[in-house]
Write an enzyme that holds these catalytic residues in place. Sequence first.
Site, PDB file in Angstrom:
ATOM      1  CD  GLU A  49     -89.793  -9.955   8.439  1.00 36.67           C
ATOM      2  OE1 GLU A  49     -89.136  -9.798   7.402  1.00 36.67           O
ATOM      3  OE2 GLU A  49     -90.983 -10.309   8.431  1.00 36.67           O
ATOM      4  CD  GLU A  66     -94.143  -7.218   8.628  1.00 35.17           C
ATOM      5  OE1 GLU A  66     -93.999  -8.022   7.686  1.00 35.17           O
ATOM      6  OE2 GLU A  66     -93.289  -6.386   8.943  1.00 35.17           O
TER       7      GLU A  66
HETATM    8  C1  PNW Z   1     -91.538  -8.908   5.506  1.00 33.21           C
HETATM    9  N1  PNW Z   1     -89.461 -14.664   3.362  1.00 33.21           N
HETATM   10  O1  PNW Z   1     -90.478  -9.382   4.712  1.00 33.21           O
HETATM   11  C2  PNW Z   1     -91.143  -7.485   5.875  1.00 33.21           C
HETATM   12  O2  PNW Z   1     -91.178  -7.225   7.260  1.00 33.21           O
HETATM   13  C3  PNW Z   1     -91.901  -6.440   5.139  1.00 33.21           C
HETATM   14  O3  PNW Z   1     -91.161  -5.251   5.108  1.00 33.21           O
HETATM   15  C4  PNW Z   1     -92.253  -6.948   3.752  1.00 33.21           C
HETATM   16  O4  PNW Z   1     -92.797  -5.962   2.940  1.00 33.21           O
HETATM   17  C5  PNW Z   1     -93.246  -8.095   3.962  1.00 33.21           C
HETATM   18  O5  PNW Z   1     -92.736  -9.065   4.851  1.00 33.21           O
HETATM   19  C6  PNW Z   1     -93.639  -8.760   2.675  1.00 33.21           C
HETATM   20  O6  PNW Z   1     -92.540  -9.333   2.034  1.00 33.21           O
HETATM   21  C7  PNW Z   1     -90.300 -10.722   4.391  1.00 33.21           C
HETATM   22  O7  PNW Z   1     -88.466 -14.902   2.652  1.00 33.21           O
HETATM   23  C8  PNW Z   1     -89.229 -11.030   3.564  1.00 33.21           C
HETATM   24  O8  PNW Z   1     -90.179 -15.569   3.782  1.00 33.21           O
HETATM   25  C9  PNW Z   1     -88.943 -12.329   3.238  1.00 33.21           C
HETATM   26  C10 PNW Z   1     -89.731 -13.344   3.730  1.00 33.21           C
HETATM   27  C11 PNW Z   1     -90.809 -13.053   4.547  1.00 33.21           C
HETATM   28  C12 PNW Z   1     -91.094 -11.732   4.874  1.00 33.21           C
END
Ligand code: PNW
Length: 448
Positions: free
Chosen positions: A171, A354
Amino acid sequence: APSVSAAPARTFPEDFFWGASSAAYQIEGATEADGRGPSVWDSFTARGRIKDGSSARVACDHYHRYPEDIALMKQAGFSAYRFSLAWPRIIPAGRGAVNPAGLDFYDRLVDAILAAGIRPMACLFHWDLPQPLEDAGGWRNRAIADAFAEYARVAVRRLGDRVGDWFTLNEPNVVAINGHGTDDHAPGLRLGEKGVLTVLHHQNLAQGDAFRAMRAERSGLRLGTVCNLQPARAESDRPDDQAAAIRWDAVWNRVPLDGVMRGAVPDVLAPWFEGIVQPGDLDRIRFPIDLLGINYYSRMTMKHEPGRLFDAGWGDAHCQRWTGMGWPVQPDGLYDLLLEFKQLYGNPAVFIAENGAAYDDVVTPDGKVHDAERVAFLRDHVAAVGRALAEGCNVKGYLVWSLLDNFEWAEGLSKRFGIVRVDYDTLQRIPKDSYHWFAETIRAGRVV
Ligand code: PNW
């Protein structure tokens, strides 16, 4: 001959892989053990930026308890597990001296995963940048590409004989936007549009160099990257809302994806990319990957909002179901995304790297967690993947986020994404209903 079995047919192929994803910083703990150096997330935490005041100092203590966690994966019938390597364990200063004890840990971990009959999938960078690199400008500094390629080479040299699947970045959009744009993730900067795109571009460059370094180090590896793809739509038909959604889609989804897949930057961002992309960069960025990991959580509904990054703000998602993160539950978005991806990119191999949800779980007096909402969330999303498969999408596997409750970045330990509960006082693991549901689904090869 008539079938003697009354069992319903599988809808997922026999070789479809199932499992979970994790990230080193979120589960390992042991942040000062065996020569690990500090990362930007340790500094961010020390600056009081974690909302519930917790830290990842212990987290799930996976660093010491990984045999128990791998046993849980094996019991559930996992065929794959994606984890990340902590750069600050392996090269504590970010570049230069390698820390043998850091590599030894991943050596033991990989052997244990393989012994459980599970396919290890390693990710090089899941956000824990060594602090000394940040002090040298971090992802703002083009020179970081060298350091990243060197780290990739070191990791593959040690583990590439047993780990066949290698992922560079997790990401890059979240690192750029949340870490350098909106200041809610480490390193906690607000650089504006140009800074955000610079950080995205340098991650793309570093990734391209790392792919080539890994190829040169060892042949036969499957190389890929992991993108968080969240289809962006506009809140309304108004042209300014529509334009905001297109800009946001370009930054969030297209820069990472079109970078590696096509060596392209979206036209709509040209004004901000001015001066960032140097001659030869796009050839360095483009790479014929073997496998793309897609992280999916929800769609994004955007509207025109001056003063926000790229003048894009969050609009009304017109949704009735929400997770404990305040994210809308939109399984159709996953189906649409997979079909659109197949159409736009020629159907290369992908997997869900994920997908999952945080909810406020309750432990019953007899020590159970009946997380019906999480079961419903996962069921609806796995079903969406099944529908995409039936439409010919080249989806190879599904990994849930996550096996364990863990350190949810700025939210700390208070948001629980696991299908296994972690009691942070005793560090006891308690499989939730969703764990048992997932194991059943894996066994049946269809959504149960
Ligand atoms: C992902 N959004 O983060 C990460 O890969 C993980 O480490 C994290 O724990 C998981 O999703 C849950 O949050 C994200 O803003 C951070 O849409 C932000 C977003 C999506 C996923």
